[in-house]
Design an enzyme around this catalytic site. Structure first.
Site, mmCIF file in Angstrom:
data_model
loop_
_atom_site.group_PDB
_atom_site.id
_atom_site.type_symbol
_atom_site.label_atom_id
_atom_site.label_comp_id
_atom_site.label_asym_id
_atom_site.label_seq_id
_atom_site.Cartn_x
_atom_site.Cartn_y
_atom_site.Cartn_z
ATOM 1 N N GLU A 120 0.829 -1.208 0.000
ATOM 2 C CA GLU A 120 0.000 0.000 0.000
ATOM 3 C C GLU A 120 0.865 1.260 0.000
ATOM 4 O O GLU A 120 1.864 1.330 0.708
ATOM 5 C CB GLU A 120 -0.871 -0.054 1.257
ATOM 6 C CG GLU A 120 -1.717 1.139 1.539
ATOM 7 C CD GLU A 120 -2.530 0.966 2.837
ATOM 8 O OE1 GLU A 120 -2.586 -0.149 3.397
ATOM 9 O OE2 GLU A 120 -3.090 1.974 3.290
ATOM 10 N N GLU A 124 -2.553 11.203 2.143
ATOM 11 C CA GLU A 124 -3.735 11.526 2.941
ATOM 12 C C GLU A 124 -3.726 12.991 3.343
ATOM 13 O O GLU A 124 -2.678 13.563 3.624
ATOM 14 C CB GLU A 124 -3.777 10.679 4.212
ATOM 15 C CG GLU A 124 -4.109 9.241 3.935
ATOM 16 C CD GLU A 124 -3.685 8.343 5.066
ATOM 17 O OE1 GLU A 124 -4.503 7.529 5.492
ATOM 18 O OE2 GLU A 124 -2.551 8.462 5.535
ATOM 19 N N TRP A 216 -13.619 9.938 3.499
ATOM 20 C CA TRP A 216 -14.456 9.378 4.570
ATOM 21 C C TRP A 216 -14.271 10.199 5.838
ATOM 22 O O TRP A 216 -13.373 11.055 5.904
ATOM 23 C CB TRP A 216 -14.145 7.901 4.815
ATOM 24 C CG TRP A 216 -12.770 7.606 5.336
ATOM 25 C CD1 TRP A 216 -11.595 7.824 4.674
ATOM 26 C CD2 TRP A 216 -12.430 7.029 6.600
ATOM 27 N NE1 TRP A 216 -10.544 7.402 5.450
ATOM 28 C CE2 TRP A 216 -11.023 6.918 6.639
ATOM 29 C CE3 TRP A 216 -13.171 6.583 7.705
ATOM 30 C CZ2 TRP A 216 -10.342 6.384 7.736
ATOM 31 C CZ3 TRP A 216 -12.491 6.045 8.787
ATOM 32 C CH2 TRP A 216 -11.097 5.952 8.800
ATOM 33 N N THR A 227 -9.201 6.653 16.675
ATOM 34 C CA THR A 227 -9.417 6.975 15.262
ATOM 35 C C THR A 227 -9.767 8.444 15.107
ATOM 36 O O THR A 227 -9.230 9.153 14.254
ATOM 37 C CB THR A 227 -10.558 6.119 14.679
ATOM 38 O OG1 THR A 227 -10.281 4.749 14.955
ATOM 39 C CG2 THR A 227 -10.699 6.326 13.185
#
Ligand code: NAG
Ligand code: NAG
Ligand code: NAG
Length: 276
Positions: A120, A124, A216, A227
């Site tokens: 990956e 971001e 998201w 989170t």
């Protein structure tokens, strides 16, 4: 940063689809995974119109393609996580996109490259952070969260304020991350290892990737505190919608095959056969 990992954990809690961050068939666990269809060339997509459905798919929600702004990815309510992904794979290459990140506390704009065995590469953008972009890598799906990097915007303009050219040049030796033509970070294959149960594992991303673009709410009030903290705080849906825009994307596949075949379970680039 850890987009895919947190996203997958969030999926059950806020009703987003984990399918976009997992793998249907992991070639390190099975021998019957299908070959990966290759791009095999270089191509640019202008998102003022819907991209070719043979090359791109929508994996969640709905993306609007607009004349002046490009693709619009919108979080208007809980569970929204519109995402598009290439149907093709590329095996090393040059990946460029022009993105204006969404504002908003806890809103994550992202570009992810993901392979079948969960190598990956991420870019971001945290909605509440107007000074930094971030990058990260993972190898073979191993949960090593020590590879994240934060990068000052070289022109002093916030990611949410303007489109920037985010380019990644990915070879088997190293990858370079550029913002508007300025080098923000280099990661070498040589340095990309981690310890798993006392064994050194190569975690440099090195297998055929698909590209996805999506958004998201990592700050959804239903998500665990860790989170939400990572995402920059709690998202206030009342103050939305929060929009990310991608004007264009370009992928240059450094391999020129028709498909990429997984030769064994090693996850090593040497095991990938370029067919056609
Ligand atoms: C943005 O990210 C950088 C790097 O992690 C951090 O130093 C800075 O405090 C962040 N800004 C905000 C507003 O969170
Ligand atoms: C985007 O940045 C890359 C890396 O510096 C550069 O090679 C490329 O030409 C830029 N793209 C455009 C359209 O200016
Ligand atoms: C590491 O050890 C743990 C505990 O014995 C085991 O569950 C796990 O599968 C091992 N990981 C790998 C990559 O071998």
């Amino acid at each position: 940063m850890l987009y895919r990992h947190l996203f997958a954990a969030a999926a059950g809690l806020v009703g987003i689809s984990a399918a976009q961050v997992t793998t249907d068939c992991n070639p390190m666990e099975r021998d019957d995974c299908k070959p990966d269809p290759a791009l095999g060339t270089a191509e640019t997509w202008d998102f003022s119109t819907t991209p070719n459905g043979q090359l791109w798919e929508t994996t969640a929600g709905m993306v609007q393609y607009e004349k002046d702004t490009g693709a619009r990815f919108s979080v208007a309510k809980q569970g929204d996580s519109p995402t598009i992904r290439t149907k093709f794979y590329f095996f090393f290459g040059r990946i460029e996109f022009f993105l204006k990140a969404a504002p908003g506390i806890g809103i994550i704009s992202s570009m992810m490259l993901l392979s079948d065995n969960l190598d990956e590469i991420d870019w971001e953008f945290l909605g509440a952070n107007h000074t930094h972009a971030s990058t990260n890598i993972f190898g073979k799906g191993i949960e090593d969260f020590t590879n994240g990097g934060y990068h000052t915007m070289p022109d002093g303009k916030a990611p949410q304020e303007e489109y920037h050219n985010y380019t990644t040049i990915w070879t088997k030796e190293k990858m370079d991350f550029y913002i508007n033509g300025l080098l923000a970070r280099t990661i070498t294959a040589e340095e990309s290892t981690t310890e798993v149960n006392g064994t050194t594992v190569d975690i440099y991303p090195q297998t055929p990737m698909r590209m996805s673009l999506g958004i998201w709410a990592g700050g959804d009030p239903r998500l665990p505190e860790g989170t939400r903290k990572w995402a920059g705080g709690d998202t206030n849906y009342e103050a939305g919608p929060y929009d990310m825009f991608v004007k264009s994307a370009r992928v240059e596949d450094y391999s020129t095959g028709k498909e990429y075949v997984w030769g064994d379970r090693s996850g090593d680039w040497e095991s990938i056969e370029i067919v056609g």
